[in-house]
Design a protein around this motif. Sequence first.
Motif, PDB file in Angstrom:
ATOM      1  N   PHE A  89       0.703  -1.575  -0.364  1.00 44.92           N
ATOM      2  CA  PHE A  89      -0.381  -0.109   0.058  1.00 44.92           C
ATOM      3  C   PHE A  89       1.202   1.059  -0.193  1.00 44.92           C
ATOM      4  O   PHE A  89       1.945   1.276   0.615  1.00 44.92           O
ATOM      5  N   PRO A  90       0.242   2.179  -0.150  1.00 45.00           N
ATOM      6  CA  PRO A  90       1.085   3.490  -0.328  1.00 45.00           C
ATOM      7  C   PRO A  90       1.179   3.916   0.874  1.00 45.00           C
ATOM      8  O   PRO A  90       0.782   3.884   2.351  1.00 45.00           O
ATOM      9  N   ARG A  91       2.547   5.521   0.986  1.00 42.35           N
ATOM     10  CA  ARG A  91       2.629   5.250   2.280  1.00 42.35           C
ATOM     11  C   ARG A  91       1.854   6.434   3.339  1.00 42.35           C
ATOM     12  O   ARG A  91       2.058   6.338   4.404  1.00 42.35           O
ATOM     13  N   TRP A  92       1.622   7.095   2.442  1.00 41.70           N
ATOM     14  CA  TRP A  92       0.176   7.517   3.094  1.00 41.70           C
ATOM     15  C   TRP A  92      -1.036   6.816   3.440  1.00 41.70           C
ATOM     16  O   TRP A  92      -1.691   7.476   4.697  1.00 41.70           O
ATOM     17  N   LEU A  93      -1.231   5.611   3.184  1.00 39.62           N
ATOM     18  CA  LEU A  93      -2.505   4.685   3.623  1.00 39.62           C
ATOM     19  C   LEU A  93      -2.038   4.408   4.601  1.00 39.62           C
ATOM     20  O   LEU A  93      -2.690   4.323   6.159  1.00 39.62           O
ATOM     21  N   VAL A  94      -0.762   3.687   4.293  1.00 40.60           N
ATOM     22  CA  VAL A  94      -0.331   3.299   5.924  1.00 40.60           C
ATOM     23  C   VAL A  94       0.175   4.280   6.790  1.00 40.60           C
ATOM     24  O   VAL A  94      -0.168   4.106   8.352  1.00 40.60           O
ATOM     25  N   GLY A  95       0.553   6.085   6.939  1.00 40.15           N
ATOM     26  CA  GLY A  95       0.693   6.583   7.896  1.00 40.15           C
ATOM     27  C   GLY A  95      -0.567   6.655   8.211  1.00 40.15           C
ATOM     28  O   GLY A  95      -0.590   7.123   9.942  1.00 40.15           O
ATOM     29  N   ILE A  96      -2.099   6.489   7.672  1.00 42.24           N
ATOM     30  CA  ILE A  96      -2.589   7.086   8.253  1.00 42.24           C
ATOM     31  C   ILE A  96      -3.638   5.963   9.738  1.00 42.24           C
ATOM     32  O   ILE A  96      -3.593   6.408  10.841  1.00 42.24           O
ATOM     33  N   GLY A  97      -2.931   4.651   9.106  1.00 40.97           N
ATOM     34  CA  GLY A  97      -3.114   4.065   9.889  1.00 40.97           C
ATOM     35  C   GLY A  97      -1.905   3.329  10.890  1.00 40.97           C
ATOM     36  O   GLY A  97      -2.831   3.122  12.810  1.00 40.97           O
ATOM     37  N   ALA A  98      -1.472   3.868  11.180  1.00 41.36           N
ATOM     38  CA  ALA A  98      -0.123   4.457  12.324  1.00 41.36           C
ATOM     39  C   ALA A  98      -0.752   5.691  13.655  1.00 41.36           C
ATOM     40  O   ALA A  98      -0.833   5.122  14.029  1.00 41.36           O
ATOM     41  N   VAL A  99      -0.638   6.437  12.521  1.00 42.88           N
ATOM     42  CA  VAL A  99      -1.976   7.617  13.212  1.00 42.88           C
ATOM     43  C   VAL A  99      -3.147   7.347  14.163  1.00 42.88           C
ATOM     44  O   VAL A  99      -2.868   7.342  15.436  1.00 42.88           O
ATOM     45  N   ALA A 100      -3.535   6.780  13.857  1.00 39.03           N
ATOM     46  CA  ALA A 100      -5.138   5.781  14.121  1.00 39.03           C
ATOM     47  C   ALA A 100      -4.379   5.001  15.547  1.00 39.03           C
ATOM     48  O   ALA A 100      -5.230   4.730  15.866  1.00 39.03           O
ATOM     49  N   LEU A 101      -3.508   4.192  14.947  1.00 38.33           N
ATOM     50  CA  LEU A 101      -2.772   3.191  15.935  1.00 38.33           C
ATOM     51  C   LEU A 101      -2.538   3.992  17.255  1.00 38.33           C
ATOM     52  O   LEU A 101      -2.816   3.749  18.427  1.00 38.33           O
ATOM     53  N   LEU A 102      -1.824   4.927  16.837  1.00 35.78           N
ATOM     54  CA  LEU A 102      -1.380   6.147  17.982  1.00 35.78           C
ATOM     55  C   LEU A 102      -2.093   6.743  18.952  1.00 35.78           C
ATOM     56  O   LEU A 102      -2.347   6.881  19.835  1.00 35.78           O
ATOM     57  N   ALA A 103      -3.659   6.848  18.280  1.00 42.21           N
ATOM     58  CA  ALA A 103      -4.184   7.908  19.052  1.00 42.21           C
ATOM     59  C   ALA A 103      -5.002   6.964  19.997  1.00 42.21           C
ATOM     60  O   ALA A 103      -5.184   6.764  20.861  1.00 42.21           O
ATOM     61  N   ALA A 104      -4.705   5.886  19.362  1.00 40.84           N
ATOM     62  CA  ALA A 104      -5.806   4.784  20.037  1.00 40.84           C
ATOM     63  C   ALA A 104      -5.054   3.431  21.051  1.00 40.84           C
ATOM     64  O   ALA A 104      -5.567   3.446  22.442  1.00 40.84           O
ATOM     65  N   ASN A 105      -4.142   4.190  20.790  1.00 40.72           N
ATOM     66  CA  ASN A 105      -3.019   3.596  21.715  1.00 40.72           C
ATOM     67  C   ASN A 105      -2.291   4.203  23.346  1.00 40.72           C
ATOM     68  O   ASN A 105      -3.035   4.239  24.013  1.00 40.72           O
ATOM     69  N   LEU A 106      -2.450   6.103  22.532  1.00 45.07           N
ATOM     70  CA  LEU A 106      -2.960   7.166  23.686  1.00 45.07           C
ATOM     71  C   LEU A 106      -3.885   6.608  24.792  1.00 45.07           C
ATOM     72  O   LEU A 106      -3.781   7.148  25.703  1.00 45.07           O
ATOM     73  N   LEU A 107      -4.984   6.705  24.014  1.00 40.66           N
ATOM     74  CA  LEU A 107      -6.104   6.641  25.022  1.00 40.66           C
ATOM     75  C   LEU A 107      -6.261   4.855  26.238  1.00 40.66           C
ATOM     76  O   LEU A 107      -6.378   4.919  27.739  1.00 40.66           O
ATOM     77  N   ASN A 108      -5.242   4.194  26.038  1.00 37.37           N
ATOM     78  CA  ASN A 108      -5.447   3.070  25.900  1.00 37.37           C
ATOM     79  C   ASN A 108      -4.162   3.327  27.153  1.00 37.37           C
ATOM     80  O   ASN A 108      -4.261   2.555  28.424  1.00 37.37           O
ATOM     81  N   ILE A 109      -3.151   4.397  26.579  1.00 32.62           N
ATOM     82  CA  ILE A 109      -1.688   4.746  27.663  1.00 32.62           C
ATOM     83  C   ILE A 109      -2.298   4.998  29.198  1.00 32.62           C
ATOM     84  O   ILE A 109      -2.300   4.751  30.624  1.00 32.62           O
ATOM     85  N   ALA A 110      -3.509   6.305  28.336  1.00 32.81           N
ATOM     86  CA  ALA A 110      -4.308   6.772  29.857  1.00 32.81           C
ATOM     87  C   ALA A 110      -4.737   6.229  30.662  1.00 32.81           C
ATOM     88  O   ALA A 110      -4.670   6.131  31.936  1.00 32.81           O
ATOM     89  N   ALA A 111      -6.048   5.244  29.787  1.00 39.99           N
ATOM     90  CA  ALA A 111      -6.963   4.525  31.500  1.00 39.99           C
ATOM     91  C   ALA A 111      -5.816   3.554  31.646  1.00 39.99           C
ATOM     92  O   ALA A 111      -5.809   3.374  33.342  1.00 39.99           O
ATOM     93  N   ASP A 112      -4.619   2.631  31.550  1.00 41.44           N
ATOM     94  CA  ASP A 112      -3.928   2.405  32.596  1.00 41.44           C
ATOM     95  C   ASP A 112      -3.571   2.801  33.230  1.00 41.44           C
ATOM     96  O   ASP A 112      -2.760   2.091  34.601  1.00 41.44           O
ATOM     97  N   LEU A 113      -2.209   3.954  33.190  1.00 36.50           N
ATOM     98  CA  LEU A 113      -1.838   4.682  33.906  1.00 36.50           C
ATOM     99  C   LEU A 113      -3.018   5.155  35.177  1.00 36.50           C
ATOM    100  O   LEU A 113      -1.752   4.969  36.402  1.00 36.50           O
ATOM    101  N   ALA A 114      -3.849   5.853  34.507  1.00 38.74           N
ATOM    102  CA  ALA A 114      -4.802   5.727  35.702  1.00 38.74           C
ATOM    103  C   ALA A 114      -4.933   4.158  36.709  1.00 38.74           C
ATOM    104  O   ALA A 114      -5.180   4.898  37.841  1.00 38.74           O
ATOM    105  N   GLY A 115      -5.508   3.394  35.566  1.00 43.38           N
ATOM    106  CA  GLY A 115      -5.925   2.020  36.933  1.00 43.38           C
ATOM    107  C   GLY A 115      -5.069   1.809  37.649  1.00 43.38           C
ATOM    108  O   GLY A 115      -4.589   1.434  38.535  1.00 43.38           O
ATOM    109  N   MET A 116      -3.513   1.866  37.329  1.00 41.38           N
ATOM    110  CA  MET A 116      -2.679   1.711  38.103  1.00 41.38           C
ATOM    111  C   MET A 116      -1.907   2.385  38.885  1.00 41.38           C
ATOM    112  O   MET A 116      -2.179   2.259  40.224  1.00 41.38           O
TER     113      MET A 116
END
Length: 427
Positions: A89-116
């Motif tokens: 796939f083109p770089r821009w499309l994979v890049g969109i996926g990487a940004v979406a992954l980072l957004a989801a992971n930020l929220l997950n990490i926030a929830a995990d740190l809050a739980g800890m």
Amino acid sequence: MPKPNEDTPPKPKGLRRFLGALGPGLTAGAADDDPSGVATFSVVGAKFGTQFLWTALLTWPLMAVVQMMCARVGMVTGKGLGGALREKFPRWLVGIGAVALLAANLLNIAADLAGMGDAMEMLHAGPRLLWVWVYGIGICLLAIRLRYQQLASVLKWLAMVLLAYIVTAFLAKPHWGQVAHDTFLPSLPHGKEGWSSLVALFGTTISPFLFFWQASQEVEEDKAKGRRLLAWRRNATRRELGDRKLDVWTGTFFSNLVMFFIILTAAFTLHAHGKDVQSTKDAASALQPLAGDYAFLLFTGGLVGAGLLAIPTLAGSAAYAFAETFDWVSGLDKRFKRAVSFYAVFIVATVGGALLDLFHLDPVKVLVWSAVVNGMLAPFLLVALLLVTGDNKIMQGQPSPLLNRVIVGFTALLMFGGLGAMAFLGA
């Protein structure tokens, strides 16, 4: 020098082979039961009782096949998932996926740190926000300081912390007849809330961050063992694939077993007594008078260990995704000066999660946002994974077996269907 694709004797057998095979698959599976996942399972068990126990039987084989497919990408191509996707796939499309992954992971990490942080506060060890930053900064420093093999060893041992949730379930004294009935005679969810919970369970269990982590760790494993230094090393031997299958199926079984027992615990304590929970803090606080101090301590202590295991994989998967998409030097085996951009994403993901906790966001909303992003991203990534692993050229003549591709396609359809049902009922 051994010939390509041949095993070098002697090889361990039996229990020694099993223990030796455990690695990326075990840590990836265990990392799936992070504090935000524990919160999701607890909320579902408290709200619906044992109604969703059957999902663990379904998600185990689906998760195992998906993770094995990601492992094959790393083992065969010598690239992480982001690098393999770039070939299709083109770089821009994979890049969109990487940004979406980072957004989801930020929220997950926030929830995990809050739980800890909540766990430490409930154990009277200090204020929540102090521990959010202690753990956030500490994890960043350890990731920079430790090399891959050291970090992998730590993560493997941390997986054992999750056994606390299985012990906790037995302290709740469940009715095993009801457990067996709802596990083996499943019922479909009703209404938007039920379907939303099902999507959340799938999004929490079959998580995009695990796809990237699994593939990248296979590359790290090969580098750590010197395999990629051999000119002929372009794919994986049958025994190596067999060992990884053993590892992945064990790790995903462990992950779903823990999920099963967390739902069970919440069902026979919180749901049985009409307790509504909105977070892991609510769940632990309500659990103490219902199941005793030992259950409370196991549940709360498990949150800290689960977070220490999960946050490096969440931040690391985002770092690998960006590095592979934009051709940066990457790897937890690299010194900070050699892979500044890679470690910068790791730090942004972890510290960004800690910063989100300063806003005192509703923990349930954070979980919902994370589940929605993961639930929307995962089926698209599964389709992309199918296209990559079915490409004979990219996969060096070792494409994923047809049965595995059919199962992953079925998983993607299930996840698309769940999103469709939720959207339709919400209209």
